[in-house]
Design a protein around this motif. Structure first.
Motif, PDB file in Angstrom:
ATOM      1  N   SER A 194       0.844  -1.193   0.000  1.00  0.00           N
ATOM      2  CA  SER A 194       0.000   0.000   0.000  1.00  0.00           C
ATOM      3  C   SER A 194       0.882   1.246   0.000  1.00  0.00           C
ATOM      4  CB  SER A 194      -0.905   0.007   1.236  1.00  0.00           C
ATOM      5  OG  SER A 194      -0.102   0.083   2.400  1.00  0.00           O
ATOM      6  N   ARG A 195       0.241   2.389  -0.168  1.00  0.00           N
ATOM      7  CA  ARG A 195       0.973   3.648  -0.136  1.00  0.00           C
ATOM      8  C   ARG A 195       1.423   3.940   1.287  1.00  0.00           C
ATOM      9  NH1 ARG A 195      -2.775   8.017  -2.928  1.00  0.00           N
ATOM     10  NH2 ARG A 195      -1.170   9.304  -2.007  1.00  0.00           N
ATOM     11  N   PRO A 196       2.537   4.681   1.444  1.00  0.00           N
ATOM     12  CA  PRO A 196       2.965   5.005   2.812  1.00  0.00           C
ATOM     13  C   PRO A 196       1.982   5.966   3.485  1.00  0.00           C
ATOM     14  CG  PRO A 196       4.452   6.003   1.193  1.00  0.00           C
ATOM     15  CD  PRO A 196       3.484   5.155   0.453  1.00  0.00           C
ATOM     16  N   SER A 197       1.790   5.768   4.775  1.00  0.00           N
ATOM     17  CA  SER A 197       0.912   6.659   5.541  1.00  0.00           C
ATOM     18  C   SER A 197       1.670   7.967   5.816  1.00  0.00           C
ATOM     19  CB  SER A 197       0.507   6.008   6.861  1.00  0.00           C
ATOM     20  OG  SER A 197       1.658   5.855   7.684  1.00  0.00           O
ATOM     21  N   LYS A 198       0.992   8.913   6.417  1.00  0.00           N
ATOM     22  CA  LYS A 198       1.629  10.186   6.722  1.00  0.00           C
ATOM     23  C   LYS A 198       2.800   9.983   7.681  1.00  0.00           C
ATOM     24  CE  LYS A 198       0.238  14.890   7.819  1.00  0.00           C
ATOM     25  NZ  LYS A 198      -0.910  15.747   8.115  1.00  0.00           N
ATOM     26  N   LYS A 199       2.630   9.099   8.645  1.00  0.00           N
ATOM     27  CA  LYS A 199       3.700   8.793   9.598  1.00  0.00           C
ATOM     28  C   LYS A 199       4.884   8.144   8.876  1.00  0.00           C
ATOM     29  CE  LYS A 199       4.711   6.077  13.692  1.00  0.00           C
ATOM     30  NZ  LYS A 199       4.252   5.023  14.577  1.00  0.00           N
ATOM     31  N   ASP A 200       4.588   7.190   7.996  1.00  0.00           N
ATOM     32  CA  ASP A 200       5.656   6.528   7.231  1.00  0.00           C
ATOM     33  C   ASP A 200       6.422   7.537   6.382  1.00  0.00           C
ATOM     34  OD1 ASP A 200       4.858   4.083   8.262  1.00  0.00           O
ATOM     35  OD2 ASP A 200       3.578   3.609   6.529  1.00  0.00           O
ATOM     36  N   ARG A 201       5.708   8.449   5.764  1.00  0.00           N
ATOM     37  CA  ARG A 201       6.340   9.453   4.915  1.00  0.00           C
ATOM     38  C   ARG A 201       7.269  10.344   5.724  1.00  0.00           C
ATOM     39  NH1 ARG A 201       1.986  11.998   3.117  1.00  0.00           N
ATOM     40  NH2 ARG A 201       1.040  10.118   2.286  1.00  0.00           N
ATOM     41  N   ARG A 202       6.850  10.742   6.912  1.00  0.00           N
ATOM     42  CA  ARG A 202       7.710  11.562   7.792  1.00  0.00           C
ATOM     43  C   ARG A 202       8.977  10.807   8.154  1.00  0.00           C
ATOM     44  NH1 ARG A 202       2.838  13.457  11.600  1.00  0.00           N
ATOM     45  NH2 ARG A 202       2.145  15.253  10.377  1.00  0.00           N
ATOM     46  N   GLU A 203       8.847   9.529   8.446  1.00  0.00           N
ATOM     47  CA  GLU A 203      10.032   8.724   8.774  1.00  0.00           C
ATOM     48  C   GLU A 203      10.971   8.591   7.577  1.00  0.00           C
ATOM     49  OE1 GLU A 203       8.576   5.038  10.302  1.00  0.00           O
ATOM     50  OE2 GLU A 203       7.875   5.934  12.175  1.00  0.00           O
ATOM     51  N   ILE A 204      10.407   8.457   6.407  1.00  0.00           N
ATOM     52  CA  ILE A 204      11.225   8.376   5.193  1.00  0.00           C
ATOM     53  C   ILE A 204      11.989   9.681   4.990  1.00  0.00           C
ATOM     54  CG2 ILE A 204      11.122   8.259   2.672  1.00  0.00           C
ATOM     55  CD1 ILE A 204       8.716   6.308   3.029  1.00  0.00           C
TER      56      ILE A 204
ATOM     57  N   ARG B 131      12.796  11.927   7.293  1.00  0.00           N
ATOM     58  CA  ARG B 131      13.825  12.032   8.346  1.00  0.00           C
ATOM     59  C   ARG B 131      15.048  11.186   7.990  1.00  0.00           C
ATOM     60  NH1 ARG B 131       9.689  10.937  12.433  1.00  0.00           N
ATOM     61  NH2 ARG B 131       8.735  12.932  12.836  1.00  0.00           N
ATOM     62  N   PHE B 132      14.810   9.984   7.520  1.00  0.00           N
ATOM     63  CA  PHE B 132      15.900   9.087   7.133  1.00  0.00           C
ATOM     64  C   PHE B 132      16.710   9.676   5.978  1.00  0.00           C
ATOM     65  CE2 PHE B 132      17.505   5.482   4.616  1.00  0.00           C
ATOM     66  CZ  PHE B 132      18.322   4.897   5.575  1.00  0.00           C
ATOM     67  N   GLN B 133      16.037  10.258   4.999  1.00  0.00           N
ATOM     68  CA  GLN B 133      16.733  10.846   3.857  1.00  0.00           C
ATOM     69  C   GLN B 133      17.549  12.062   4.270  1.00  0.00           C
ATOM     70  OE1 GLN B 133      13.480  11.478   1.128  1.00  0.00           O
ATOM     71  NE2 GLN B 133      13.832   9.513   0.110  1.00  0.00           N
ATOM     72  N   ARG B 134      17.038  12.863   5.180  1.00  0.00           N
ATOM     73  CA  ARG B 134      17.776  14.045   5.649  1.00  0.00           C
ATOM     74  C   ARG B 134      19.014  13.637   6.430  1.00  0.00           C
ATOM     75  NH1 ARG B 134      13.556  16.299   8.659  1.00  0.00           N
ATOM     76  NH2 ARG B 134      11.850  16.139   7.220  1.00  0.00           N
ATOM     77  N   GLN B 135      18.999  12.529   7.128  1.00  0.00           N
ATOM     78  CA  GLN B 135      20.151  12.074   7.886  1.00  0.00           C
ATOM     79  C   GLN B 135      21.280  11.629   6.965  1.00  0.00           C
ATOM     80  OE1 GLN B 135      18.773   8.973  10.429  1.00  0.00           O
ATOM     81  NE2 GLN B 135      17.761  10.337  11.861  1.00  0.00           N
ATOM     82  N   GLU B 136      20.975  11.074   5.819  1.00  0.00           N
ATOM     83  CA  GLU B 136      21.997  10.550   4.913  1.00  0.00           C
ATOM     84  C   GLU B 136      22.626  11.618   4.034  1.00  0.00           C
ATOM     85  OE1 GLU B 136      20.605   7.353   2.571  1.00  0.00           O
ATOM     86  OE2 GLU B 136      20.465   5.975   4.250  1.00  0.00           O
ATOM     87  N   GLU B 137      21.944  12.773   3.816  1.00  0.00           N
ATOM     88  CA  GLU B 137      22.451  13.784   2.896  1.00  0.00           C
ATOM     89  C   GLU B 137      23.787  14.390   3.303  1.00  0.00           C
ATOM     90  OE1 GLU B 137      19.524  16.687   2.015  1.00  0.00           O
ATOM     91  OE2 GLU B 137      18.180  15.254   1.078  1.00  0.00           O
ATOM     92  N   PRO B 138      23.994  14.890   4.525  1.00  0.00           N
ATOM     93  CA  PRO B 138      25.273  15.561   4.850  1.00  0.00           C
ATOM     94  C   PRO B 138      26.428  14.643   4.948  1.00  0.00           C
ATOM     95  CG  PRO B 138      23.636  15.965   6.596  1.00  0.00           C
ATOM     96  CD  PRO B 138      23.043  15.011   5.617  1.00  0.00           C
TER      97      PRO B 138
END
Length: 129
Positions: free
Chosen positions: A110-120, A122-129
């Motif tokens: 299924s599509r990610p929920s709003k909570k799942d999207r926020r976690e995704i 957050r995870f992407q922002r941690q890997e960028e720097p």
């Protein structure tokens, strides 16, 4: 049938591209070569020429059998060219390799929920720097 016809018209008639505009764009983009050299849309195609057509992830190496300026059905269009055995083997090998790469990938149920999207995010922002 004519003795020669424009390359973009022949590619359209041979059903490699849905429109002449798409054929022209592919030629201008360097995806079509005649006898090993980059082609122009107005180049005359004659029987016996060798073409290399890159379409998507596949490369077709062809020998022109006949020339036609009219788009006909697929069985008639296939009579205009012969694909080399080398080209067929390479395309089959590439298809098998692509199938093997995507064999273990499963689509999410299924599509990610709003909570799942926020976690995704957050995870992407941690890997960028």
């Amino acid at each position: 049938m004519a003795d020669s016809v424009r390359l973009d018209k022949w590619l359209w008639a041979a059903r490699f591209f849905k429109t002449r505009g798409l054929a022209r764009a592919a030629i201008d983009g360097g995806h079509v070569h005649i006898n090993g050299h980059r082609a122009k849309p107005s180049k005359a195609v004659e029987a016996g020429m060798t073409l290399s057509v890159s379409k998507g992830q596949s490369v077709f190496d062809l020998v022109v059998n006949a020339v036609s300026a009219q788009r006909r059905g697929a069985p008639e269009a296939q009579l205009l060219y012969t694909e080399t055995e080398d080209s067929q083997a390479k395309r089959k090998e590439q298809a098998l390799r692509r199938a093997a790469q995507s064999a273990g990938i499963m689509a999410p149920s299924s599509r990610p929920s709003k909570k799942d999207r926020r976690e995704i995010h957050r995870f992407q922002r941690q890997e960028e720097p």
